[in-house]
Design a protein around this motif. Structure first.
Motif, PDB file in Angstrom:
ATOM      1  N   GLY A 240       0.780  -1.230   0.000  1.00  0.00           N
ATOM      2  CA  GLY A 240       0.000   0.000   0.000  1.00  0.00           C
ATOM      3  C   GLY A 240       0.807   1.272   0.000  1.00  0.00           C
ATOM      4  N   MET A 241       2.155   1.180   0.002  1.00  0.00           N
ATOM      5  CA  MET A 241       2.961   2.391   0.138  1.00  0.00           C
ATOM      6  C   MET A 241       3.748   2.789  -1.106  1.00  0.00           C
ATOM      7  SD  MET A 241       2.267   3.824   2.879  1.00  0.00           S
ATOM      8  CE  MET A 241       3.526   5.083   2.918  1.00  0.00           C
ATOM      9  N   GLN A 242       3.842   1.933  -2.099  1.00  0.00           N
ATOM     10  CA  GLN A 242       4.676   2.293  -3.250  1.00  0.00           C
ATOM     11  C   GLN A 242       4.122   3.510  -3.984  1.00  0.00           C
ATOM     12  OE1 GLN A 242       5.894  -1.035  -5.592  1.00  0.00           O
ATOM     13  NE2 GLN A 242       7.171   0.201  -6.967  1.00  0.00           N
ATOM     14  N   ASP A 243       2.801   3.683  -3.957  1.00  0.00           N
ATOM     15  CA  ASP A 243       2.191   4.802  -4.681  1.00  0.00           C
ATOM     16  C   ASP A 243       2.096   6.076  -3.846  1.00  0.00           C
ATOM     17  OD1 ASP A 243       1.894   3.324  -6.973  1.00  0.00           O
ATOM     18  OD2 ASP A 243      -0.128   2.639  -6.468  1.00  0.00           O
ATOM     19  N   ARG A 244       2.566   6.028  -2.591  1.00  0.00           N
ATOM     20  CA  ARG A 244       2.507   7.235  -1.769  1.00  0.00           C
ATOM     21  C   ARG A 244       3.807   7.479  -1.011  1.00  0.00           C
ATOM     22  NH1 ARG A 244      -1.662   8.315   0.842  1.00  0.00           N
ATOM     23  NH2 ARG A 244      -3.171   6.876  -0.056  1.00  0.00           N
ATOM     24  N   THR A 245       4.907   6.877  -1.488  1.00  0.00           N
ATOM     25  CA  THR A 245       6.209   7.056  -0.850  1.00  0.00           C
ATOM     26  C   THR A 245       7.177   7.738  -1.800  1.00  0.00           C
ATOM     27  OG1 THR A 245       5.935   5.077   0.522  1.00  0.00           O
ATOM     28  CG2 THR A 245       8.182   5.887   0.223  1.00  0.00           C
ATOM     29  N   ILE A 246       7.903   8.734  -1.283  1.00  0.00           N
ATOM     30  CA  ILE A 246       9.039   9.328  -1.991  1.00  0.00           C
ATOM     31  C   ILE A 246      10.280   8.894  -1.223  1.00  0.00           C
ATOM     32  CG2 ILE A 246      10.186  11.421  -2.768  1.00  0.00           C
ATOM     33  CD1 ILE A 246       6.564  11.707  -1.874  1.00  0.00           C
ATOM     34  N   THR A 247      11.095   8.053  -1.835  1.00  0.00           N
ATOM     35  CA  THR A 247      12.310   7.547  -1.210  1.00  0.00           C
ATOM     36  C   THR A 247      13.477   8.458  -1.570  1.00  0.00           C
ATOM     37  OG1 THR A 247      11.471   5.285  -1.414  1.00  0.00           O
ATOM     38  CG2 THR A 247      13.835   5.557  -0.947  1.00  0.00           C
ATOM     39  N   ILE A 248      14.172   8.939  -0.547  1.00  0.00           N
ATOM     40  CA  ILE A 248      15.334   9.805  -0.720  1.00  0.00           C
ATOM     41  C   ILE A 248      16.592   9.005  -0.387  1.00  0.00           C
ATOM     42  CG2 ILE A 248      16.453  11.964  -0.025  1.00  0.00           C
ATOM     43  CD1 ILE A 248      13.707  12.478  -1.200  1.00  0.00           C
ATOM     44  N   ASN A 249      17.595   9.106  -1.251  1.00  0.00           N
ATOM     45  CA  ASN A 249      18.848   8.406  -0.981  1.00  0.00           C
ATOM     46  C   ASN A 249      19.972   9.114  -1.728  1.00  0.00           C
ATOM     47  OD1 ASN A 249      20.666   6.352  -0.073  1.00  0.00           O
ATOM     48  ND2 ASN A 249      18.986   4.865  -0.131  1.00  0.00           N
ATOM     49  N   THR A 265      15.672  10.943  -5.818  1.00  0.00           N
ATOM     50  CA  THR A 265      14.343  10.608  -5.328  1.00  0.00           C
ATOM     51  C   THR A 265      13.787   9.475  -6.169  1.00  0.00           C
ATOM     52  OG1 THR A 265      13.071  12.079  -6.790  1.00  0.00           O
ATOM     53  CG2 THR A 265      13.939  13.042  -4.752  1.00  0.00           C
ATOM     54  N   ILE A 266      12.985   8.631  -5.539  1.00  0.00           N
ATOM     55  CA  ILE A 266      12.199   7.615  -6.234  1.00  0.00           C
ATOM     56  C   ILE A 266      10.754   7.842  -5.814  1.00  0.00           C
ATOM     57  CG2 ILE A 266      11.799   5.148  -6.559  1.00  0.00           C
ATOM     58  CD1 ILE A 266      14.712   4.711  -5.599  1.00  0.00           C
ATOM     59  N   ALA A 267       9.894   8.099  -6.775  1.00  0.00           N
ATOM     60  CA  ALA A 267       8.524   8.495  -6.453  1.00  0.00           C
ATOM     61  C   ALA A 267       7.567   8.029  -7.546  1.00  0.00           C
ATOM     62  CB  ALA A 267       8.445  10.017  -6.299  1.00  0.00           C
ATOM     63  N   PRO A 268       6.264   8.001  -7.250  1.00  0.00           N
ATOM     64  CA  PRO A 268       5.290   7.700  -8.297  1.00  0.00           C
ATOM     65  C   PRO A 268       5.434   8.699  -9.452  1.00  0.00           C
ATOM     66  CG  PRO A 268       4.259   7.675  -6.131  1.00  0.00           C
ATOM     67  CD  PRO A 268       5.637   8.220  -5.940  1.00  0.00           C
ATOM     68  N   PRO A 269       5.089   8.301 -10.684  1.00  0.00           N
ATOM     69  CA  PRO A 269       5.335   9.162 -11.856  1.00  0.00           C
ATOM     70  C   PRO A 269       4.775  10.572 -11.741  1.00  0.00           C
ATOM     71  CG  PRO A 269       4.768   6.948 -12.564  1.00  0.00           C
ATOM     72  CD  PRO A 269       4.584   6.970 -11.078  1.00  0.00           C
ATOM     73  N   ARG A 270       3.560  10.731 -11.245  1.00  0.00           N
ATOM     74  CA  ARG A 270       2.961  12.069 -11.174  1.00  0.00           C
ATOM     75  C   ARG A 270       3.746  12.972 -10.228  1.00  0.00           C
ATOM     76  NH1 ARG A 270      -1.698  14.141  -8.228  1.00  0.00           N
ATOM     77  NH2 ARG A 270      -2.580  15.953  -9.317  1.00  0.00           N
ATOM     78  N   ILE A 271       4.180  12.423  -9.096  1.00  0.00           N
ATOM     79  CA  ILE A 271       4.972  13.206  -8.151  1.00  0.00           C
ATOM     80  C   ILE A 271       6.364  13.443  -8.714  1.00  0.00           C
ATOM     81  CG2 ILE A 271       5.996  13.211  -5.840  1.00  0.00           C
ATOM     82  CD1 ILE A 271       3.527  11.695  -4.872  1.00  0.00           C
ATOM     83  N   THR A 272       6.916  12.443  -9.390  1.00  0.00           N
ATOM     84  CA  THR A 272       8.228  12.612 -10.024  1.00  0.00           C
ATOM     85  C   THR A 272       8.198  13.763 -11.021  1.00  0.00           C
ATOM     86  OG1 THR A 272       8.901  10.318  -9.719  1.00  0.00           O
ATOM     87  CG2 THR A 272       9.943  11.511 -11.530  1.00  0.00           C
ATOM     88  N   ASP A 273       7.138  13.881 -11.809  1.00  0.00           N
ATOM     89  CA  ASP A 273       7.025  14.992 -12.765  1.00  0.00           C
ATOM     90  C   ASP A 273       7.151  16.333 -12.057  1.00  0.00           C
ATOM     91  OD1 ASP A 273       6.695  13.290 -14.891  1.00  0.00           O
ATOM     92  OD2 ASP A 273       4.508  13.475 -14.967  1.00  0.00           O
ATOM     93  N   ALA A 274       6.490  16.455 -10.895  1.00  0.00           N
ATOM     94  CA  ALA A 274       6.539  17.712 -10.139  1.00  0.00           C
ATOM     95  C   ALA A 274       7.924  17.941  -9.550  1.00  0.00           C
ATOM     96  CB  ALA A 274       5.480  17.701  -9.040  1.00  0.00           C
ATOM     97  N   ILE A 275       8.533  16.897  -9.002  1.00  0.00           N
ATOM     98  CA  ILE A 275       9.881  17.018  -8.429  1.00  0.00           C
ATOM     99  C   ILE A 275      10.871  17.452  -9.504  1.00  0.00           C
ATOM    100  CG2 ILE A 275      11.815  15.740  -7.403  1.00  0.00           C
ATOM    101  CD1 ILE A 275       9.701  14.002  -5.957  1.00  0.00           C
ATOM    102  N   ARG A 276      10.762  16.874 -10.687  1.00  0.00           N
ATOM    103  CA  ARG A 276      11.687  17.214 -11.763  1.00  0.00           C
ATOM    104  C   ARG A 276      11.573  18.681 -12.176  1.00  0.00           C
ATOM    105  NH1 ARG A 276      11.423  11.851 -15.779  1.00  0.00           N
ATOM    106  NH2 ARG A 276      12.702  10.507 -14.437  1.00  0.00           N
ATOM    107  N   LYS A 277      10.373  19.225 -12.148  1.00  0.00           N
ATOM    108  CA  LYS A 277      10.212  20.639 -12.484  1.00  0.00           C
ATOM    109  C   LYS A 277      10.930  21.517 -11.463  1.00  0.00           C
ATOM    110  CE  LYS A 277       5.715  19.842 -14.659  1.00  0.00           C
ATOM    111  NZ  LYS A 277       4.251  19.936 -14.475  1.00  0.00           N
ATOM    112  N   VAL A 278      10.740  21.213 -10.177  1.00  0.00           N
ATOM    113  CA  VAL A 278      11.416  21.997  -9.139  1.00  0.00           C
ATOM    114  C   VAL A 278      12.921  21.841  -9.257  1.00  0.00           C
ATOM    115  CG1 VAL A 278      11.741  22.307  -6.656  1.00  0.00           C
ATOM    116  CG2 VAL A 278       9.457  21.832  -7.561  1.00  0.00           C
ATOM    117  N   HIS A 279      13.365  20.609  -9.377  1.00  0.00           N
ATOM    118  CA  HIS A 279      14.797  20.314  -9.482  1.00  0.00           C
ATOM    119  C   HIS A 279      15.430  21.053 -10.659  1.00  0.00           C
ATOM    120  CE1 HIS A 279      18.497  18.112 -10.214  1.00  0.00           C
ATOM    121  NE2 HIS A 279      18.032  17.748 -11.401  1.00  0.00           N
ATOM    122  N   ASP A 280      14.755  21.074 -11.793  1.00  0.00           N
ATOM    123  CA  ASP A 280      15.289  21.712 -12.998  1.00  0.00           C
ATOM    124  C   ASP A 280      15.556  23.191 -12.753  1.00  0.00           C
ATOM    125  OD1 ASP A 280      16.043  22.339 -15.552  1.00  0.00           O
ATOM    126  OD2 ASP A 280      14.156  21.815 -16.504  1.00  0.00           O
TER     127      ASP A 280
END
Length: 409
Positions: A240-249, A265-280
Motif C-alpha cells: 500500500g505504500m509504493q504509490d505514496r512514498t518518496i524515497t530519498i537516498n 528521489t524515487i517516487a510515483p510518476p505524477r509526483i516525479t514529474d513535479a519534483i523534476r520541475k522543481v529540481h530543474d
C-alpha cells in the motif's frame, strides 16, 4: 527638496521596505556546519559534521576520473544520467524488491539535501502540515517552512538504558495526523539518534498514511550502515505504500563521498514529474562525471556493504567506551554513524556552553543537542558525536576527552 540624477525628490522619505523573507526569520544557520567552522578555527578534532576522513573506494574514484578523461563534463539529462537511473532502479529491486521505472520515477539531484527540498516544494502548499520525528536532522524543519508548510513534531524519547531503543508514543503520532497533514518525514536509520524503525513502527505509519491520504518522505541515506543484526526496511516495500512514498537516498554516506553531491528521489510518476520541475529550476542537474561514477558505485558487490557496516561497527565500539570513560552517558545507535549522549554529569548550564568549552578548551568538536529540537530546552542535556573517522582520529579525540573527567559531578 533633494536632487538625485537630475530628479527632484520629496524630503518625506518613503518607509523602507523589508527586503528579507519572513520565512528565514524562523530558523538559524546550520549548527552542524558552524561547528565544523569552529573546529577549523580552534584546531579541534571534528566529530561534529558527518563526513568521513578516510578515502572513498578506489574503484569509484577511478570511475570518476575516467568519466572526466572521456570528456563527460557537460550537462547530463536534467533528471539524471540514464545509466545511473537504471542502476538506482536495479538496486531498489535487488535490495528491497520494489519495481521502479527509471524513466518515470527517478530524479537525480545535487545530494539528498536537494532531493528533500525539491520534494517538499513539489508537494506542499500553504496550510499543509509535515509530521517530523524529533530529534531530527536539522534541515527538515526549515525545508518544510521554505515549502510553505508547517512542521508538526512527534517526540522520539531516549532509551531508559544505554542498550535500549528510542521510542515514540503511538497516541502522539496518531494525534499528529489530520485533514491538513500532507506528508511525514521518516529518517531510518535515523540521524541523530541511530534509531532504526522497526517493521511494526513503519506499518503503523503506513496505516496512518493510508487512512489520512498522506505521503511518506523517507530519508534512507544510511540504509547500509547497520549494527547488531538490525535490518533496514524501505517504506516503499510495504503493502500500500509504493504509490505514496518518496524515497530519498544518495551516494554520500554509503560511498564516503559527501562532497560529490549526488542524491536522488524515487517516487510515483505524477509526483516525479513535479519534483523534476522543481529540481530543474533549482539546480538544473547534478555533476555529470560523478553521476557516471555513481552508476559504478551502485554495482558494487554485496560484500562491499557487509564490510562497510562491519567497519562502522568497529568505529562505534571504539568511540563509545572512550565517551563513557570520559563521563558521557551514551545511547547506543543501531544504525547511521552518530552517538547521542547525555551530558548532565558534567555540570554545564546547557549543551551550547558545553560544546563551546569542548571545542575551545578540550579540542574536540561535537554538535549541541538543541539543534535537533524545535525547543532548544529539549536538547539542552544532549550532544551528538560522529564516528565516521579513522581509528587514529577517534583515539586522538578519546585522549582529549579524558580531560573532561575533572568536570564530573
Amino acid at each position: 527638496m533633494v536632487c538625485y540624477s537630475g530628479r527632484v525628490m520629496s524630503e518625506t522619505a518613503t518607509p523602507k521596505k523589508q527586503f528579507l523573507s519572513d520565512r528565514v526569520a524562523h530558523f538559524t544557520e546550520s549548527v552542524i556546519r558552524e561547528m565544523t567552522r569552529q573546529a577549523m578555527v580552534h584546531g579541534a578534532i571534528n566529530l561534529a559534521q558527518g563526513f568521513p576522513d578516510f578515502p572513498a573506494p578506489a574503484e569509484i574514484k577511478t570511475a570518476a576520473q575516467q568519466a572526466i578523461a572521456e570528456d563527460l563534463n557537460q550537462y547530463a539529462i536534467t533528471w539524471g544520467a540514464k545509466n545511473l537511473r537504471e542502476a538506482i532502479a536495479q538496486k531498489m529491486r535487488a535490495w528491497h524488491r520494489v519495481e521502479v521505472d527509471p524513466e518515470r520515477q527517478v530524479t537525480v539531484c545535487c545530494g539528498s539535501t536537494e532531493a528533500i527540498i525539491s520534494t517538499l516544494l513539489a508537494v506542499c502548499n500553504a496550510g499543509d502540515e509535515v509530521v517530523i520525528f524529533e530529534p531530527y536532522y536539522e534541515n527538515y524543519g526549515p525545508d518544510s517552512i521554505l515549502s510553505g508548510a508547517q512542521p508538526r513534531f512527534v517526540r522520539l524519547r531516549p532509551p531508559a538504558s544505554p542498550e535500549g531503543e528510542w521510542t515514540f508514543d503511538e497516541r502522539e503520532l496518531r494525534a499528529a495526523f489530520h485533514e491538513h497533514t500532507k506528508a511525514i518525514i521518516v529518517n531510518t536509520p535515523n540521524n541523530p539518534t541511530g534509531k532504526v524503525f522497526t517493521r511494526a513502527e513503519l506499518e503503523l505509519i503506513r496505516d496512518l498514511c493510508v487512512k489520512f491520504d498522506v505521503l511518506a518522505i523517507t530519508d534512507e541515506i544510511y540504509e547500509h550502515i547497520l549494527y547488531d543484526g538490525t535490518r533496514h526496511i524501505s517504506m516503499a516495500s510495504l503493502d500500500g505504500m509504493q504509490d505514496r512514498t518518496i524515497t530519498i537516498n544518495g551516494m554520500s554516506k554509503t560511498y564516503a563521498v559527501t562532497g560529490w553531491r549526488v542524491g536522488w528521489t524515487i517516487a510515483p510518476p505524477r509526483i516525479t514529474d513535479a519534483i523534476r520541475k522543481v529540481h530543474d529550476f533549482l539546480t538544473v542537474g547534478a555533476p555529470a562525471p560523478l553521476q557516471e561514477a555513481g552508476a559504478s558505485a551502485l554495482s558494487l558487490p554485496e560484500s562491499y556493504y557487509a564490510k562497510l557496516a562491519e567497519g562502522y561497527g568497529k568505529r562505534r565500539d571504539r568511540l563509545i567506551p572512550a565517551l563513557e570513560q570520559a563521563g558521557f552517558q551514551c545511547f547506543r545507535p543501531r544504525g547511521a554513524y552518530y552517538v547521542m549522549t547525555d551530558i548532565r554529569r558534567f555540570g554545564f548550564p546547557d549543551d551550547v556552553a558545553f560544546t563551546k568549552y569542548l571545542v575551545t578548551e578540550i579540542g574536540v568538536a561535537a554538535v549541541p543537542g538543541s539543534s535537533f529540537y524545535r525547543d532548544a530546552n529539549d536538547g539542552a542535556s544532549q550532544v551528538r558525536f560522529a564516528f565516521c573517522k579513522k581509528d587514529e582520529t577517534l583515539d586522538a579525540a578519546a585522549e582529549r576527552l579524558n580531560k573532561l573527567r575533572g568536570h564530573l559531578r
